[in-house]
Every structure is written in C-alpha cells, then in structure tokens.
Design a protein around this motif. Structure first.
Motif, mmCIF file in Angstrom:
data_model
loop_
_atom_site.group_PDB
_atom_site.id
_atom_site.type_symbol
_atom_site.label_atom_id
_atom_site.label_comp_id
_atom_site.label_asym_id
_atom_site.label_seq_id
_atom_site.Cartn_x
_atom_site.Cartn_y
_atom_site.Cartn_z
ATOM 1 N N VAL A 1 6.953 9.749 5.982
ATOM 2 C CA VAL A 1 7.077 8.361 5.537
ATOM 3 C C VAL A 1 6.142 7.482 6.349
ATOM 4 C CG1 VAL A 1 8.636 6.399 5.238
ATOM 5 C CG2 VAL A 1 9.481 8.726 4.856
ATOM 6 N N ILE A 2 5.322 6.696 5.653
ATOM 7 C CA ILE A 2 4.489 5.696 6.318
ATOM 8 C C ILE A 2 4.992 4.315 5.908
ATOM 9 C CG2 ILE A 2 2.474 7.193 6.493
ATOM 10 C CD1 ILE A 2 1.269 5.730 4.100
ATOM 11 N N GLU A 3 4.914 3.373 6.825
ATOM 12 C CA GLU A 3 5.423 2.026 6.568
ATOM 13 C C GLU A 3 4.284 1.018 6.492
ATOM 14 O OE1 GLU A 3 8.668 0.665 9.027
ATOM 15 O OE2 GLU A 3 9.146 2.728 9.594
ATOM 16 N N LYS A 4 4.397 0.103 5.534
ATOM 17 C CA LYS A 4 3.438 -0.985 5.412
ATOM 18 C C LYS A 4 4.204 -2.288 5.215
ATOM 19 C CE LYS A 4 -0.396 1.765 3.585
ATOM 20 N NZ LYS A 4 -1.424 1.411 4.595
ATOM 21 N N ASP A 5 3.864 -3.304 5.995
ATOM 22 C CA ASP A 5 4.554 -4.593 5.955
ATOM 23 C C ASP A 5 3.803 -5.550 5.026
ATOM 24 O OD1 ASP A 5 5.939 -6.924 6.409
ATOM 25 O OD2 ASP A 5 5.170 -7.223 8.446
ATOM 26 N N ASN A 6 4.415 -5.838 3.863
ATOM 27 C CA ASN A 6 3.742 -6.773 2.939
ATOM 28 C C ASN A 6 4.009 -8.241 3.266
ATOM 29 O OD1 ASN A 6 6.159 -7.707 1.541
ATOM 30 N ND2 ASN A 6 6.227 -5.717 0.543
ATOM 31 N N GLN A 7 4.837 -8.495 4.281
ATOM 32 C CA GLN A 7 5.120 -9.854 4.779
ATOM 33 C C GLN A 7 5.721 -10.767 3.712
ATOM 34 O OE1 GLN A 7 1.473 -11.371 6.696
ATOM 35 N NE2 GLN A 7 0.807 -9.244 6.854
ATOM 36 N N GLY A 8 6.216 -10.169 2.616
ATOM 37 C CA GLY A 8 6.767 -10.965 1.534
ATOM 38 C C GLY A 8 5.701 -11.675 0.711
ATOM 39 N N LYS A 9 4.436 -11.212 0.791
ATOM 40 C CA LYS A 9 3.314 -11.871 0.118
ATOM 41 C C LYS A 9 2.765 -10.960 -0.991
ATOM 42 C CE LYS A 9 2.039 -14.297 4.371
ATOM 43 N NZ LYS A 9 0.992 -14.451 5.418
ATOM 44 N N PRO A 10 2.734 -11.425 -2.238
ATOM 45 C CA PRO A 10 2.275 -10.583 -3.345
ATOM 46 C C PRO A 10 0.873 -10.022 -3.174
ATOM 47 C CG PRO A 10 3.409 -12.520 -4.185
ATOM 48 C CD PRO A 10 3.256 -12.724 -2.716
ATOM 49 N N ASP A 11 -0.080 -10.859 -2.683
ATOM 50 C CA ASP A 11 -1.455 -10.379 -2.538
ATOM 51 C C ASP A 11 -1.570 -9.307 -1.470
ATOM 52 O OD1 ASP A 11 -0.804 -12.338 -0.638
ATOM 53 O OD2 ASP A 11 -2.880 -13.001 -0.411
ATOM 54 N N VAL A 12 -0.827 -9.470 -0.391
ATOM 55 C CA VAL A 12 -0.816 -8.459 0.675
ATOM 56 C C VAL A 12 -0.213 -7.159 0.154
ATOM 57 C CG1 VAL A 12 0.100 -7.864 2.955
ATOM 58 C CG2 VAL A 12 -0.724 -10.185 2.508
ATOM 59 N N ALA A 13 0.871 -7.268 -0.593
ATOM 60 C CA ALA A 13 1.540 -6.079 -1.126
ATOM 61 C C ALA A 13 0.629 -5.301 -2.071
ATOM 62 C CB ALA A 13 2.819 -6.490 -1.857
ATOM 63 N N ARG A 14 -0.100 -6.015 -2.907
ATOM 64 C CA ARG A 14 -1.024 -5.343 -3.835
ATOM 65 C C ARG A 14 -2.072 -4.544 -3.067
ATOM 66 N NH1 ARG A 14 -1.677 -7.204 -9.152
ATOM 67 N NH2 ARG A 14 -3.926 -6.895 -8.972
ATOM 68 N N ALA A 15 -2.648 -5.170 -2.053
ATOM 69 C CA ALA A 15 -3.682 -4.500 -1.264
ATOM 70 C C ALA A 15 -3.110 -3.300 -0.510
ATOM 71 C CB ALA A 15 -4.316 -5.496 -0.289
ATOM 72 N N GLN A 16 -1.911 -3.465 0.026
ATOM 73 C CA GLN A 16 -1.312 -2.376 0.795
ATOM 74 C C GLN A 16 -0.931 -1.201 -0.090
ATOM 75 O OE1 GLN A 16 1.909 -4.167 2.965
ATOM 76 N NE2 GLN A 16 0.602 -4.627 4.709
ATOM 77 N N LEU A 17 -0.427 -1.482 -1.290
ATOM 78 C CA LEU A 17 -0.074 -0.401 -2.191
ATOM 79 C C LEU A 17 -1.321 0.362 -2.621
ATOM 80 C CD1 LEU A 17 2.187 1.066 -3.700
ATOM 81 C CD2 LEU A 17 1.880 -0.553 -5.584
ATOM 82 N N ALA A 18 -2.392 -0.365 -2.926
ATOM 83 C CA ALA A 18 -3.648 0.285 -3.293
ATOM 84 C C ALA A 18 -4.160 1.145 -2.145
ATOM 85 C CB ALA A 18 -4.690 -0.771 -3.672
ATOM 86 N N SER A 19 -4.059 0.645 -0.929
ATOM 87 C CA SER A 19 -4.495 1.404 0.240
ATOM 88 C C SER A 19 -3.622 2.646 0.457
ATOM 89 C CB SER A 19 -4.440 0.505 1.481
ATOM 90 O OG SER A 19 -4.724 1.239 2.646
ATOM 91 N N ALA A 20 -2.329 2.496 0.223
ATOM 92 C CA ALA A 20 -1.422 3.650 0.387
ATOM 93 C C ALA A 20 -1.797 4.776 -0.563
ATOM 94 C CB ALA A 20 0.022 3.210 0.146
ATOM 95 N N TYR A 21 -2.082 4.424 -1.817
ATOM 96 C CA TYR A 21 -2.452 5.437 -2.798
ATOM 97 C C TYR A 21 -3.853 6.012 -2.522
ATOM 98 C CZ TYR A 21 1.405 3.779 -5.837
ATOM 99 O OH TYR A 21 2.634 3.450 -6.368
ATOM 100 N N ALA A 22 -4.822 5.133 -2.250
ATOM 101 C CA ALA A 22 -6.221 5.566 -2.159
ATOM 102 C C ALA A 22 -6.588 6.129 -0.791
ATOM 103 C CB ALA A 22 -7.142 4.396 -2.490
ATOM 104 N N ASP A 23 -6.126 5.477 0.276
ATOM 105 C CA ASP A 23 -6.547 5.853 1.629
ATOM 106 C C ASP A 23 -5.567 6.787 2.323
ATOM 107 O OD1 ASP A 23 -8.716 4.125 1.239
ATOM 108 O OD2 ASP A 23 -7.582 2.408 2.053
ATOM 109 N N ASP A 24 -4.279 6.568 2.082
ATOM 110 C CA ASP A 24 -3.261 7.392 2.750
ATOM 111 C C ASP A 24 -2.802 8.559 1.884
ATOM 112 O OD1 ASP A 24 -3.033 5.637 5.083
ATOM 113 O OD2 ASP A 24 -2.101 4.222 3.695
ATOM 114 N N ASN A 25 -3.335 8.634 0.668
ATOM 115 C CA ASN A 25 -2.972 9.716 -0.258
ATOM 116 C C ASN A 25 -1.458 9.817 -0.475
ATOM 117 O OD1 ASN A 25 -5.681 10.662 -0.702
ATOM 118 N ND2 ASN A 25 -5.614 11.543 1.367
ATOM 119 N N ALA A 26 -0.818 8.658 -0.561
ATOM 120 C CA ALA A 26 0.627 8.652 -0.805
ATOM 121 C C ALA A 26 0.933 9.266 -2.164
ATOM 122 C CB ALA A 26 1.166 7.229 -0.743
ATOM 123 N N ASP A 27 1.924 10.133 -2.191
ATOM 124 C CA ASP A 27 2.351 10.759 -3.439
ATOM 125 C C ASP A 27 3.270 9.850 -4.235
ATOM 126 O OD1 ASP A 27 1.213 13.557 -3.158
ATOM 127 O OD2 ASP A 27 2.341 13.388 -1.287
#
Length: 390
Positions: free
Chosen positions: A67-93
């Motif tokens: 499990v990897i954790e990412k803090d979106n800080q309750g901000k939609p734009d941050v969450a979008r970027a973090q989710l994209a990074s999780a899929y593309a950079d961290d190879n999240a399944d």
C-alpha cells in the motif's frame, strides 16, 4: 530443440517473476484538510481489512500486497494529479479513496483514462456511481440514496414536515436530492445550504425555524453534515419552543458526542461498532480497542470493507492484476465485512449492504451518543435506484 527448451524455461521464469511482483494499492485520500479525521479512520480500516483477509501475511495468490499513500489535501486538482501519478509512475494496480465527494468526482475520469480501477471509499455522492460513473469505478462506501432510503424508514410518515440543513457541495446537495426522492409521505418544506466550513449557524437556523414553525403535525430539521463545524448548535436556540425536532443520520463517534442529550432521537446509520453481530466485526472491535484504545469508528468499517474487497478480488483472479480480469471478478462479487455481506451490483458497481435504524441512548460510560439498534435494513428492503446512463 535445446534453444526452444531454454526459451520456454526463460518464459516460465519471466512469468513467475511477473506473478511475484507486488500488487500495488494506492490510497489517494484526504490525509490533511477538513476531512482529515475521517480519512485517518479509512486508512486504519484499509490496513486492518487487508491484514484480516490475508491472515496477517499481506499476501494473496503468491503476491505481496503493498500500500502506498498519497495525500490529496482535500483538493480536486491535487487528487487528479496524484491518481495519475499512482497509475503511471507507481504502477498501482488499483486505487482506493477519497473522502470528499467533490474530490472523488474529479478523480473518476482519471481512472477511465488509465483504464485502472478506483475503489471509492468513503465518498458518498450518488453521482459517483450515477451519471459520472464509468466501468472502472467500484464503491464499498454507501451512496446518498442508501443513506436517504434508510433514513426515510424513520421519518416518512404522513403529516410530517422536514426542513433540510446541508453543506453546499456534492455531499450535501446529492444527499438532499436522494432524501427527497426516497420520501413518499412526508414533505420537504425548506432546503438550507451553508458553506462546508460554516461555524455560525444562527441565520440558517432562523430560516429553518421560520419554514417549519407554522406547519401542522410533526416538524423535523434533518441535518446532513460532514467534517468541521457543529450544526447541532441550533439545538441551543430552542427549536422545541416551536415543536421542532432535530434529526440526523449516523456519523463518527466525535460527531455523535453533541447528540448525547437528544435521547430518543431516531435516524439511520451506515455503521456503529455495537450493532453488527458477526466474527469480522468482533475481530475489528477487539483489535481496534487493543491497538488504538477506543472502538472502531464510522469510516474504519468502510476502510476495512475496501481492504477485504481487494483481497477477495485478487484471490478470485488467482493473482492476476489485469484490470479486465479484476473487473470481471468484482462485478457481482459478494464479500464479508464488519457490516455483514456486501455485493457489488453489476450495473453500477455500488456495494449493496445493510443499513441500521437506530435510536439515541445516553450511556454515561461513554462520551458519545449510543446508537441503539431498532432494526437492520437489509439490501432487499431498499430499492436503490440505478442512476448511471451507460
């Protein structure tokens, strides 16, 4: 022949190595921000769910779950970027989260773009599995309609007038819409929307009182609120002088503390640790008390359900993390949780689950309002609408 054999062995080794790779779960959630307290519970529950489902090994079908954790800080734009990074950079399944409905709605298209599953927990807005849904979205959390239908059990009587107090964002507005749709006999006479960070409820309370005070029959202010602020302060303004009751659904133990004086108040809840009677909830209550010094809370149970769902899906695919394989395994999948059995509905991937009609009791041994079970409302007793257009 020898070359073919070596190639076959090399292929087998590569296949085994691929199968042994960690199964990566990205928890993209509101670790800081206004919903931090809720997010912390979800994270604890997620880890407990994975632990319980794997008997402590964090391994399913030969694959370690990381499990990897990412803090979106309750901000939609941050969450979008973090989710994209999780899929593309961290190879999240697979990804889990977030807490805020508004943030969740911003994340849905990212899951579709990357063709990876987002397991929504605990964001509630109907539109997540409604008109904004896509095939990569599953949800273990309840939706606004499930909340509303369950609460209608307690309040939907002829001659009842209800004024709604809610936060002015997706959670509040979707919740009111769903509540109105669930009512067949009672009537909504006013909708009051206040900022999500509101702390002064005086003016809003006056508008609510004005809308209800001259109504005949039973009069109720129903509060839909999450996070900071204490809208139950309006009880200090003595609505009872107009014959007005305060009502709400279940919430965290901290949020239920101001309700301790509202003995006899009824509502419906997603979870209260003292209600479900099953081995998983027994384990959760005992382990959480041992580790954290208090019972599990509202969102802890949801987090645990998401962890169990992930482990169950991976077991069904025999360790295959291909997205299509996971979707096939999860559509219609039933799995046991602290609340009992949940099932992902194939049409919109919403988890069908029980809700609980409660009555407030004041127990001096705990600081929060105890939610006494009136009756369990099972999935077959709730006609939860399918709202997606696909």
């Amino acid at each position: 022949m020898k070359r073919l054999l070596l190639a076959a062995l090399a292929g087998l080794c590569m296949s085994s190595a691929a199968a042994a790779k960690d199964f990566v779960v990205a928890h993209v959630y509101d670790k800081t921000g206004p919903l931090e307290a809720y997010a912390k519970q979800t994270q604890a529950g997620l880890m407990l769910g994975l632990e319980y489902a794997t008997q402590g090994s964090m391994t399913v079908a030969g694959r370690k779950i990381r499990v990897i954790e990412k803090d979106n800080q309750g901000k939609p734009d941050v969450a979008r970027a973090q989710l994209a990074s999780a899929y593309a950079d961290d190879n999240a399944d697979i990804a889990v989260g977030p807490t805020s409905s508004g943030v969740a709605l911003a994340m849905l298209p990212i899951a579709e773009e990357y063709e990876k599953i987002l397991l929504v927990e605990p964001a509630v807005a109907d539109s997540i599995t409604g008109d904004k849904w896509n095939r990569y979205i599953f949800r273990t959390g309840r939706n606004s309609s499930q909340d509303a239908i369950a609460n209608a059990v307690a309040f939907d009587q002829a001659g009842t007038s209800i004024a709604m107090l809610a936060q002015d964002y997706a959670f509040g507005r979707d919740g009111v819409k769903a509540f109105k749709s669930a009512l067949k006999n009672a009537k909504i006479v006013h909708e009051e929307y206040l900022p999500a960070n509101a702390t002064d409820f005086t003016a809003g309370a006056q508008r609510l009182f004005d809308a209800l005070k001259d109504q005949p029959g039973r009069k109720i202010i129903f509060i839909l609120w999450a996070g900071a602020g204490n809208p139950f302060k309006i009880a200090d303004l003595d609505p009872q002088r107009f014959g007005i009751e305060i009502a709400t659904g279940g919430n965290t133990l901290a949020a239920m503390t101001p309700l301790k004086s509202l003995v006899g108040m009824e509502g419906a809840t997603y979870y209260y640790y003292g209600i479900p009677k099953n081995p998983i909830n027994d384990w959760l209550v005992a382990e959480h008390q041992k580790r954290y010094g208090q019972p599990p809370d509202f969102f802890t149970a949801g987090g645990m359900a998401s962890g169990i769902a992930i482990a169950t899906a991976l077991a069904r695919t025999k360790g295959d993390s291909d997205t299509d394989a996971l979707i096939k395994a999860m559509e219609g999948m039933s799995f046991d949780t602290p609340k009992g059995k949940m099932t992902f509905r194939p049409e919109d991937h919403q988890a069908m689950q029980s809700m609980y009609h409660f009555r407030i009791k004041n127990d001096p041994s705990v600081p929060w309002a105890v939610q006494d079970l009136v009756r369990e409302i099972t999935p077959d007793q709730m006609s939860v609408p399918i709202q997606n257009k696909r």
